[in-house]
Motif scaffolding. Structure first.
Motif, PDB file in Angstrom:
ATOM      1  N   GLU A  45      23.734   9.016  67.869  1.00  0.00           N
ATOM      2  CA  GLU A  45      23.729   8.912  66.410  1.00  0.00           C
ATOM      3  C   GLU A  45      24.998   9.423  65.746  1.00  0.00           C
ATOM      4  O   GLU A  45      25.248   9.108  64.592  1.00  0.00           O
ATOM      5  CB  GLU A  45      22.566   9.743  65.838  1.00  0.00           C
ATOM      6  CG  GLU A  45      21.205   9.312  66.260  1.00  0.00           C
ATOM      7  CD  GLU A  45      20.118  10.228  65.725  1.00  0.00           C
ATOM      8  OE1 GLU A  45      20.419  11.227  65.041  1.00  0.00           O
ATOM      9  OE2 GLU A  45      18.949   9.936  65.993  1.00  0.00           O
ATOM     10  N   GLY A  46      25.763  10.270  66.436  1.00  0.00           N
ATOM     11  CA  GLY A  46      26.801  11.034  65.760  1.00  0.00           C
ATOM     12  C   GLY A  46      26.115  12.149  64.991  1.00  0.00           C
ATOM     13  O   GLY A  46      24.898  12.314  65.052  1.00  0.00           O
ATOM     14  N   PHE A  47      26.874  12.964  64.278  1.00  0.00           N
ATOM     15  CA  PHE A  47      26.254  14.016  63.473  1.00  0.00           C
ATOM     16  C   PHE A  47      25.675  13.391  62.210  1.00  0.00           C
ATOM     17  O   PHE A  47      26.350  12.657  61.496  1.00  0.00           O
ATOM     18  CB  PHE A  47      27.272  15.098  63.096  1.00  0.00           C
ATOM     19  CG  PHE A  47      27.552  16.049  64.207  1.00  0.00           C
ATOM     20  CD1 PHE A  47      26.569  16.906  64.676  1.00  0.00           C
ATOM     21  CD2 PHE A  47      28.800  16.094  64.792  1.00  0.00           C
ATOM     22  CE1 PHE A  47      26.820  17.793  65.699  1.00  0.00           C
ATOM     23  CE2 PHE A  47      29.070  16.980  65.817  1.00  0.00           C
ATOM     24  CZ  PHE A  47      28.079  17.829  66.274  1.00  0.00           C
ATOM     25  N   THR A  48      24.402  13.685  61.947  1.00  0.00           N
ATOM     26  CA  THR A  48      23.721  13.177  60.755  1.00  0.00           C
ATOM     27  C   THR A  48      23.086  14.352  60.020  1.00  0.00           C
ATOM     28  O   THR A  48      23.033  15.471  60.533  1.00  0.00           O
ATOM     29  CB  THR A  48      22.605  12.172  61.135  1.00  0.00           C
ATOM     30  OG1 THR A  48      21.561  12.886  61.821  1.00  0.00           O
ATOM     31  CG2 THR A  48      23.136  11.048  61.995  1.00  0.00           C
ATOM     32  N   SER A  49      22.561  14.066  58.848  1.00  0.00           N
ATOM     33  CA  SER A  49      21.883  15.120  58.090  1.00  0.00           C
ATOM     34  C   SER A  49      20.605  15.556  58.798  1.00  0.00           C
ATOM     35  O   SER A  49      20.105  16.651  58.547  1.00  0.00           O
ATOM     36  CB  SER A  49      21.569  14.643  56.673  1.00  0.00           C
ATOM     37  OG  SER A  49      20.750  13.500  56.718  1.00  0.00           O
ATOM     38  N   ASN A  50      20.061  14.720  59.670  1.00  0.00           N
ATOM     39  CA  ASN A  50      18.874  15.104  60.444  1.00  0.00           C
ATOM     40  C   ASN A  50      19.220  16.012  61.609  1.00  0.00           C
ATOM     41  O   ASN A  50      18.585  17.026  61.820  1.00  0.00           O
ATOM     42  CB  ASN A  50      18.157  13.870  61.004  1.00  0.00           C
ATOM     43  CG  ASN A  50      17.167  13.283  60.049  1.00  0.00           C
ATOM     44  OD1 ASN A  50      16.625  13.981  59.204  1.00  0.00           O
ATOM     45  ND2 ASN A  50      16.936  12.004  60.171  1.00  0.00           N
ATOM     46  N   ASN A  51      20.224  15.634  62.409  1.00  0.00           N
ATOM     47  CA  ASN A  51      20.436  16.359  63.653  1.00  0.00           C
ATOM     48  C   ASN A  51      21.425  17.515  63.562  1.00  0.00           C
ATOM     49  O   ASN A  51      21.369  18.421  64.379  1.00  0.00           O
ATOM     50  CB  ASN A  51      20.815  15.411  64.795  1.00  0.00           C
ATOM     51  CG  ASN A  51      22.163  14.757  64.632  1.00  0.00           C
ATOM     52  OD1 ASN A  51      23.102  15.337  64.110  1.00  0.00           O
ATOM     53  ND2 ASN A  51      22.273  13.526  65.086  1.00  0.00           N
ATOM     54  N   PHE A  52      22.327  17.507  62.615  1.00  0.00           N
ATOM     55  CA  PHE A  52      23.313  18.592  62.549  1.00  0.00           C
ATOM     56  C   PHE A  52      22.680  19.953  62.266  1.00  0.00           C
ATOM     57  O   PHE A  52      22.934  20.916  62.991  1.00  0.00           O
ATOM     58  CB  PHE A  52      24.420  18.274  61.538  1.00  0.00           C
ATOM     59  CG  PHE A  52      25.509  19.306  61.535  1.00  0.00           C
ATOM     60  CD1 PHE A  52      26.341  19.454  62.630  1.00  0.00           C
ATOM     61  CD2 PHE A  52      25.679  20.137  60.449  1.00  0.00           C
ATOM     62  CE1 PHE A  52      27.347  20.418  62.640  1.00  0.00           C
ATOM     63  CE2 PHE A  52      26.676  21.100  60.446  1.00  0.00           C
ATOM     64  CZ  PHE A  52      27.513  21.238  61.548  1.00  0.00           C
ATOM     65  N   PRO A  53      21.823  20.074  61.221  1.00  0.00           N
ATOM     66  CA  PRO A  53      21.186  21.382  60.994  1.00  0.00           C
ATOM     67  C   PRO A  53      20.332  21.817  62.188  1.00  0.00           C
ATOM     68  O   PRO A  53      20.314  22.987  62.550  1.00  0.00           O
ATOM     69  CB  PRO A  53      20.317  21.175  59.750  1.00  0.00           C
ATOM     70  CG  PRO A  53      20.864  19.967  59.094  1.00  0.00           C
ATOM     71  CD  PRO A  53      21.448  19.116  60.178  1.00  0.00           C
ATOM     72  N   LEU A  54      19.636  20.865  62.803  1.00  0.00           N
ATOM     73  CA  LEU A  54      18.821  21.200  63.967  1.00  0.00           C
ATOM     74  C   LEU A  54      19.687  21.690  65.115  1.00  0.00           C
ATOM     75  O   LEU A  54      19.320  22.621  65.831  1.00  0.00           O
ATOM     76  CB  LEU A  54      18.005  19.984  64.421  1.00  0.00           C
ATOM     77  CG  LEU A  54      16.868  19.588  63.508  1.00  0.00           C
ATOM     78  CD1 LEU A  54      16.261  18.260  63.950  1.00  0.00           C
ATOM     79  CD2 LEU A  54      15.807  20.672  63.472  1.00  0.00           C
ATOM     80  N   THR A  55      20.833  21.059  65.300  1.00  0.00           N
ATOM     81  CA  THR A  55      21.750  21.476  66.354  1.00  0.00           C
ATOM     82  C   THR A  55      22.191  22.919  66.131  1.00  0.00           C
ATOM     83  O   THR A  55      22.231  23.714  67.065  1.00  0.00           O
ATOM     84  CB  THR A  55      22.973  20.544  66.402  1.00  0.00           C
ATOM     85  OG1 THR A  55      22.522  19.206  66.597  1.00  0.00           O
ATOM     86  CG2 THR A  55      23.909  20.914  67.519  1.00  0.00           C
ATOM     87  N   LEU A  56      22.500  23.261  64.895  1.00  0.00           N
ATOM     88  CA  LEU A  56      22.908  24.639  64.585  1.00  0.00           C
ATOM     89  C   LEU A  56      21.774  25.634  64.812  1.00  0.00           C
ATOM     90  O   LEU A  56      21.967  26.680  65.433  1.00  0.00           O
ATOM     91  CB  LEU A  56      23.409  24.735  63.144  1.00  0.00           C
ATOM     92  CG  LEU A  56      24.728  24.038  62.841  1.00  0.00           C
ATOM     93  CD1 LEU A  56      25.054  24.169  61.357  1.00  0.00           C
ATOM     94  CD2 LEU A  56      25.845  24.596  63.690  1.00  0.00           C
ATOM     95  N   HIS A 112      12.062   8.903  62.410  1.00  0.00           N
ATOM     96  CA  HIS A 112      11.719   9.899  61.389  1.00  0.00           C
ATOM     97  C   HIS A 112      10.544  10.763  61.845  1.00  0.00           C
ATOM     98  O   HIS A 112      10.530  11.975  61.596  1.00  0.00           O
ATOM     99  CB  HIS A 112      11.407   9.229  60.053  1.00  0.00           C
ATOM    100  CG  HIS A 112      12.599   8.624  59.394  1.00  0.00           C
ATOM    101  ND1 HIS A 112      13.748   9.330  59.123  1.00  0.00           N
ATOM    102  CD2 HIS A 112      12.829   7.361  58.963  1.00  0.00           C
ATOM    103  CE1 HIS A 112      14.640   8.538  58.557  1.00  0.00           C
ATOM    104  NE2 HIS A 112      14.096   7.335  58.441  1.00  0.00           N
ATOM    105  N   ALA A 113       9.570  10.152  62.511  1.00  0.00           N
ATOM    106  CA  ALA A 113       8.435  10.919  63.029  1.00  0.00           C
ATOM    107  C   ALA A 113       8.909  11.940  64.063  1.00  0.00           C
ATOM    108  O   ALA A 113       8.462  13.094  64.060  1.00  0.00           O
ATOM    109  CB  ALA A 113       7.395   9.980  63.641  1.00  0.00           C
ATOM    110  N   GLY A 114       9.815  11.533  64.930  1.00  0.00           N
ATOM    111  CA  GLY A 114      10.358  12.455  65.928  1.00  0.00           C
ATOM    112  C   GLY A 114      11.090  13.619  65.280  1.00  0.00           C
ATOM    113  O   GLY A 114      10.913  14.780  65.685  1.00  0.00           O
ATOM    114  N   TYR A 115      11.905  13.323  64.282  1.00  0.00           N
ATOM    115  CA  TYR A 115      12.618  14.402  63.589  1.00  0.00           C
ATOM    116  C   TYR A 115      11.661  15.318  62.837  1.00  0.00           C
ATOM    117  O   TYR A 115      11.873  16.529  62.782  1.00  0.00           O
ATOM    118  CB  TYR A 115      13.679  13.838  62.644  1.00  0.00           C
ATOM    119  CG  TYR A 115      14.992  13.605  63.334  1.00  0.00           C
ATOM    120  CD1 TYR A 115      15.716  14.677  63.848  1.00  0.00           C
ATOM    121  CD2 TYR A 115      15.492  12.328  63.508  1.00  0.00           C
ATOM    122  CE1 TYR A 115      16.916  14.477  64.501  1.00  0.00           C
ATOM    123  CE2 TYR A 115      16.692  12.113  64.162  1.00  0.00           C
ATOM    124  CZ  TYR A 115      17.398  13.195  64.651  1.00  0.00           C
ATOM    125  OH  TYR A 115      18.585  13.001  65.306  1.00  0.00           O
TER     126      TYR A 115
END
Length: 131
Positions: free
Chosen positions: A42-53, A101-104
């Motif tokens: 996906e690259g960094f998105t508003s969904n995965n970036f905060p979760l990654t941090l 979206h359900a997964g996130y």
């Protein structure tokens, strides 16, 4: 296999210190591989970036307390994050945005358990430090 492995080890008394540590490190490595794959896709998105941090900070903090036993909050967190990660990856294969979206949502909910687990590990670390 992780749950089955833990069940069998406890049922038959096959638990060892090495096994406990190895299990924690494999869970950590699996989580890093999941995040790497999702970000690669996906690259960094508003969904995965905060979760990654958040998850990355938790993993780093957890590595500082390697002797603490895994608690029930951590097990629930791991199951939720694994389930959410599989759903996210599956959504990319099937190209179903709603599934993504359900997964996130599942992974975001797991952050509650991540916090509780972190607090428990921190309490254990302080208790061990004082002893």
């Amino acid at each position: 296999s992780d749950a089955l492995d833990g069940y069998l080890a406890k049922k038959f008394g096959w638990c060892t210190g090495l096994g406990k540590r190895y299990d924690q490190f494999t869970d950590w490595g699996f989580g890093v591989a999941f995040m790497y794959t999702i970000i690669g896709w996906e690259g960094f998105t508003s969904n995965n970036f905060p979760l990654t941090l958040i998850i990355g900070a938790y993993l780093c903090a957890r590595a500082l307390v390697p002797t603490a036993d895994t608690n029930s909050f951590a097990r629930t967190k791991t199951v939720l994050q694994f389930t959410g990660g599989v759903i996210i990856l599956g959504s990319h294969v099937l190209e179903w945005l709603l599934l993504q979206h359900a997964g996130y949502l599942i992974v975001w909910v797991s952050i509650i358990w991540t916090w509780w687990s972190f607090k428990r590990y921190l309490q254990d670390a302080l208790r061990n430090w004082r002893a």
